[in-house]
Design an enzyme around this catalytic site. Structure first.
Site, PDB file in Angstrom:
ATOM      1  N   GLY A  11      30.791  35.730  61.538  1.00  0.00           N
ATOM      2  CA  GLY A  11      30.939  35.424  60.110  1.00  0.00           C
ATOM      3  C   GLY A  11      32.177  34.558  59.927  1.00  0.00           C
ATOM      4  O   GLY A  11      32.905  34.694  58.938  1.00  0.00           O
ATOM      5  N   GLY A  14      32.562  32.679  56.639  1.00  0.00           N
ATOM      6  CA  GLY A  14      32.325  33.454  55.405  1.00  0.00           C
ATOM      7  C   GLY A  14      33.594  33.591  54.572  1.00  0.00           C
ATOM      8  O   GLY A  14      34.707  33.299  55.031  1.00  0.00           O
ATOM      9  N   LEU A  16      35.168  36.274  53.493  1.00  0.00           N
ATOM     10  CA  LEU A  16      36.161  37.251  53.958  1.00  0.00           C
ATOM     11  C   LEU A  16      37.088  36.601  54.997  1.00  0.00           C
ATOM     12  O   LEU A  16      38.307  36.778  54.969  1.00  0.00           O
ATOM     13  CB  LEU A  16      35.446  38.465  54.564  1.00  0.00           C
ATOM     14  CG  LEU A  16      36.355  39.527  55.164  1.00  0.00           C
ATOM     15  CD1 LEU A  16      37.141  40.240  54.081  1.00  0.00           C
ATOM     16  CD2 LEU A  16      35.545  40.556  55.965  1.00  0.00           C
ATOM     17  N   LYS A 176      47.181  49.062  51.903  1.00  0.00           N
ATOM     18  CA  LYS A 176      48.082  48.643  50.817  1.00  0.00           C
ATOM     19  C   LYS A 176      49.362  49.490  50.840  1.00  0.00           C
ATOM     20  O   LYS A 176      49.299  50.712  50.988  1.00  0.00           O
ATOM     21  CB  LYS A 176      47.382  48.771  49.456  1.00  0.00           C
ATOM     22  CG  LYS A 176      46.257  47.727  49.271  1.00  0.00           C
ATOM     23  CD  LYS A 176      45.699  47.757  47.870  1.00  0.00           C
ATOM     24  CE  LYS A 176      44.427  46.930  47.753  1.00  0.00           C
ATOM     25  NZ  LYS A 176      44.664  45.507  47.557  1.00  0.00           N
ATOM     26  N   GLU A 210      40.082  45.146  37.200  1.00  0.00           N
ATOM     27  CA  GLU A 210      40.094  43.795  37.761  1.00  0.00           C
ATOM     28  C   GLU A 210      39.839  42.776  36.660  1.00  0.00           C
ATOM     29  O   GLU A 210      39.047  43.029  35.748  1.00  0.00           O
ATOM     30  CB  GLU A 210      38.993  43.650  38.803  1.00  0.00           C
ATOM     31  CG  GLU A 210      39.223  44.469  40.045  1.00  0.00           C
ATOM     32  CD  GLU A 210      38.195  44.131  41.109  1.00  0.00           C
ATOM     33  OE1 GLU A 210      38.469  43.246  41.911  1.00  0.00           O
ATOM     34  OE2 GLU A 210      37.111  44.732  41.105  1.00  0.00           O
ATOM     35  N   HIS A 234      37.257  53.007  48.208  1.00  0.00           N
ATOM     36  CA  HIS A 234      38.687  52.830  47.931  1.00  0.00           C
ATOM     37  C   HIS A 234      39.264  53.961  47.064  1.00  0.00           C
ATOM     38  O   HIS A 234      40.301  54.520  47.362  1.00  0.00           O
ATOM     39  CB  HIS A 234      38.943  51.506  47.200  1.00  0.00           C
ATOM     40  CG  HIS A 234      38.346  50.306  47.874  1.00  0.00           C
ATOM     41  ND1 HIS A 234      38.337  50.160  49.233  1.00  0.00           N
ATOM     42  CD2 HIS A 234      37.743  49.187  47.380  1.00  0.00           C
ATOM     43  CE1 HIS A 234      37.765  48.994  49.545  1.00  0.00           C
ATOM     44  NE2 HIS A 234      37.393  48.398  48.437  1.00  0.00           N
ATOM     45  N   LYS A 324      35.215  45.432  36.335  1.00  0.00           N
ATOM     46  CA  LYS A 324      35.437  43.996  36.490  1.00  0.00           C
ATOM     47  C   LYS A 324      35.545  43.369  35.105  1.00  0.00           C
ATOM     48  O   LYS A 324      35.017  43.910  34.128  1.00  0.00           O
ATOM     49  CB  LYS A 324      34.282  43.371  37.266  1.00  0.00           C
ATOM     50  CG  LYS A 324      34.216  43.891  38.707  1.00  0.00           C
ATOM     51  CD  LYS A 324      33.699  42.864  39.653  1.00  0.00           C
ATOM     52  CE  LYS A 324      33.645  43.371  41.073  1.00  0.00           C
ATOM     53  NZ  LYS A 324      34.891  43.180  41.818  1.00  0.00           N
TER      54      LYS A 324
HETATM   55  C1  BG6 Z   1      36.351  45.027  47.529  1.00  0.00           C
HETATM   56  C2  BG6 Z   1      35.219  45.002  46.529  1.00  0.00           C
HETATM   57  O1  BG6 Z   1      36.153  46.027  48.482  1.00  0.00           O
HETATM   58  O2  BG6 Z   1      37.571  45.251  46.833  1.00  0.00           O
HETATM   59  C3  BG6 Z   1      35.455  43.946  45.475  1.00  0.00           C
HETATM   60  O3  BG6 Z   1      34.009  44.742  47.219  1.00  0.00           O
HETATM   61  C4  BG6 Z   1      36.799  44.162  44.818  1.00  0.00           C
HETATM   62  O4  BG6 Z   1      34.421  43.954  44.513  1.00  0.00           O
HETATM   63  C5  BG6 Z   1      37.883  44.262  45.880  1.00  0.00           C
HETATM   64  O5  BG6 Z   1      37.043  43.054  43.976  1.00  0.00           O
HETATM   65  C6  BG6 Z   1      39.209  44.619  45.250  1.00  0.00           C
HETATM   66  O6  BG6 Z   1      40.204  44.470  46.203  1.00  0.00           O
HETATM   67  P1  BG6 Z   1      41.695  44.172  45.772  1.00  0.00           P
HETATM   68  O7  BG6 Z   1      42.452  44.208  47.061  1.00  0.00           O
HETATM   69  O8  BG6 Z   1      41.702  42.823  45.128  1.00  0.00           O
HETATM   70  O9  BG6 Z   1      42.068  45.238  44.812  1.00  0.00           O
END
Ligand code: BG6
Length: 465
Positions: A11, A14, A16, A176, A210, A234, A324
């Site tokens: 990938g 991509g 990521l 983090k 977000e 998360h 979001k």
């Molecule tokens: C990812 C999700 O795992 O985490 C995303 O798939 C999300 O949708 C992202 O935006 C958020 O990560 P961070 O580090 O920006 O808080």
């Protein structure tokens, strides 16, 4: 041996890889975390060669690198890169890859599966056909499968091919800084350590808002939604670190065991409590996003109230909310301490995760001067306002890639945690579907549907806004 390590990224072209992995590897090379004799093999179907790929990588790194871009360090870094064109879904293509590895002659390997889960098996099977391949570590990202049963099957397959100890499941939240700080804040401060229970804590809120929408990831996101995309992984990781018992030692085994106990103790939401426990929303305009179904019922916002069924937390609600297009980017944990009487404002501890990293504590004082009025005051420690901290704090992917190179597994998700969390969320989603739980619309730029406010205010905690 020509190289100490070869990191292969499936990938390689991509999102990521461009946004996260290359910038992280570049910074690791600048900070000498990347072994000097490393080869980074980027695999993709597109028609690049190493020179044209490197030019592309430069632009992304310039844009997303944590440390300021420098031509000199990029020159150093680019010496590690090699583009290898290959259709990784074609099982016969691995013979050629094997020859490339012969030329590289690396003492060890990391294989990063930065691809959709439907490709995991074919890549794993392909790698297995390469003879003389030294043992390798596999890094995978969520989603670990499309459904819980497909994830189980994939997991079984990967573990049997490479050994469970070689599978690294990334949850980048665990890299983090402030999430890693939670255990220190909790256990190393007597003032919090002694009060970390339901008798002293009225509620806990974990909030991950977000500003962005689904952007280019509509295809993936529409099949996932906020509960599976953010909460199941998360935010449940944060929850379990916040609520776990003190580990006897801070080893990966102990940490995992204590976190697992929390996830096991999550109370399933009773059907009659559903409406007071879960609010789902979708931002206006979501259905017109690229690759999103025009009649999509996928939630882009979720707010929930959970209880943990154990002695420490009986009766203390844990609120989780994420969404979001909420008009701001802000991830934080709020711990609300019990009030001695209903008139008194609660003391509040905020653990700020991002974009500000720090700790905020609110408490009550007498209004200075002649007045006897009680007012709130606060102390606000901003950790990443200090330049030195910014420079010295690795970004999540830097930290996790370094940990994988070093074989340090404590901050990766374990399969049993994933399975329990997945089960919990899947059951909740089924319950919501069976009871036709409404999907509330909300305007982009607002904090989610109004109905969620009612849930969050159950205990009068509107202070969060
Ligand atoms: C990812 C999700 O795992 O985490 C995303 O798939 C999300 O949708 C992202 O935006 C958020 O990560 P961070 O580090 O920006 O808080």
């Amino acid at each position: 041996m020509k190289y100490d390590i070869c990191i292969t990224i499936f990938g390689g072209t991509g999102d990521l890889t461009f946004r996260k992995l290359l910038p992280a590897l570049y910074t690791m090379s600048r900070t000498r975390k990347l072994p000097a004799r490393s080869k980074i093999l980027l695999i993709g179907r597109r028609d690049y060669d190493t020179a044209s790929y490197t030019a592309l990588a430069r632009d992304w790194i310039r844009k997303f690198s944590r440390l300021p871009y420098s031509e000199e360090s990029f020159e150093d870094f680019s010496g590690h890169l090699e583009y290898y064109r290959m259709d990784f879904s074609d099982g016969t293509a691995y013979e050629g890859l094997g020859q490339a590895y012969e030329a590289v002659q690396a003492a060890s390997h990391i294989f990063y599966f930065a691809v959709a889960p439907r490709f995991f098996s074919v890549i794993a099977a392909g790698l297995k056909t390469i003879s003389n391949l030294k043992e390798g570590k596999i890094i995978i990202e969520k989603p670990f499968g499309e459904t819980l049963s497909s994830a189980k099957e994939l997991n079984r397959q990967l573990e049997s091919c490479f050994g469970p100890e070689n599978i690294y499941r990334i949850d980048h939240y665990l890299g983090k800084e402030m999430i890693r700080n939670i255990q220190t804040i909790r256990f190393s401060n007597p003032v919090f350590a002694n009060a970390w229970n339901g008798k002293m804590i009225e509620a806990v809120e974990i909030s991950a808002l977000e500003d962005v929408g689904v952007e280019t990831r509509g295809g993936y996101y529409d099949a996932s939604g906020a509960l599976k995309d953010m909460v199941q992984n998360h935010l449940f990781q944060i929850l379990s670190i916040l609520a776990m018992e003190r580990p006897g030692a801070f080893t990966s085994e102990e940490m995992h065991a204590r976190q697992l106990e929390v996830l096991r103790a999550l109370k399933p939401v009773a059907p009659e409590d559903l409406e007071q426990s879960l609010i789902l929303g979708q931002y206006d305009g979501y259905r017109s996003e690229p690759l999103v179904s025009p009649d999509s019922g996928t939630e882009t916002y979720a707010c929930m109230r959970l209880f943990i069924d154990n002695d420490r937390w009986n009766g203390t609600p844990f609120y989780i909310r994420t969404g979001k297009k909420t008009g701001l980017r802000e991830t934080e944990v709020a711990v609300i301490f019990r009030r001695p009487d209903p008139e008194t404002e609660p003391d509040i501890l905020l653990i700020k995760i991002q974009p500000t990293e720090g700790i905020y504590l609110r408490f009550n004082i007498k209004r200075p001067g002649d007045s006897e009025e009680v007012i709130t005051a606060s102390m606000d420690f901003c950790q990443n306002c200090i330049l030195e901290n910014q420079v010295n704090t690795p970004e999540a992917y830097e930290r996790l890639l370094t940990a994988c190179i070093e074989g340090e597994r404590s901050w990766f998700s374990q399969w049993d945690q994933i399975e329990i969390s997945w089960n919990y969320i899947e059951q909740l989603k089924q319950l919501a579907a069976s009871r036709n739980l409404p999907l509330h619309p909300y305007l982009p730029g607002t904090r989610g549907p109004r109905e969620a406010e009612t849930l969050l205010n159950t205990f009068g905690h509107h202070w969060l806004e």
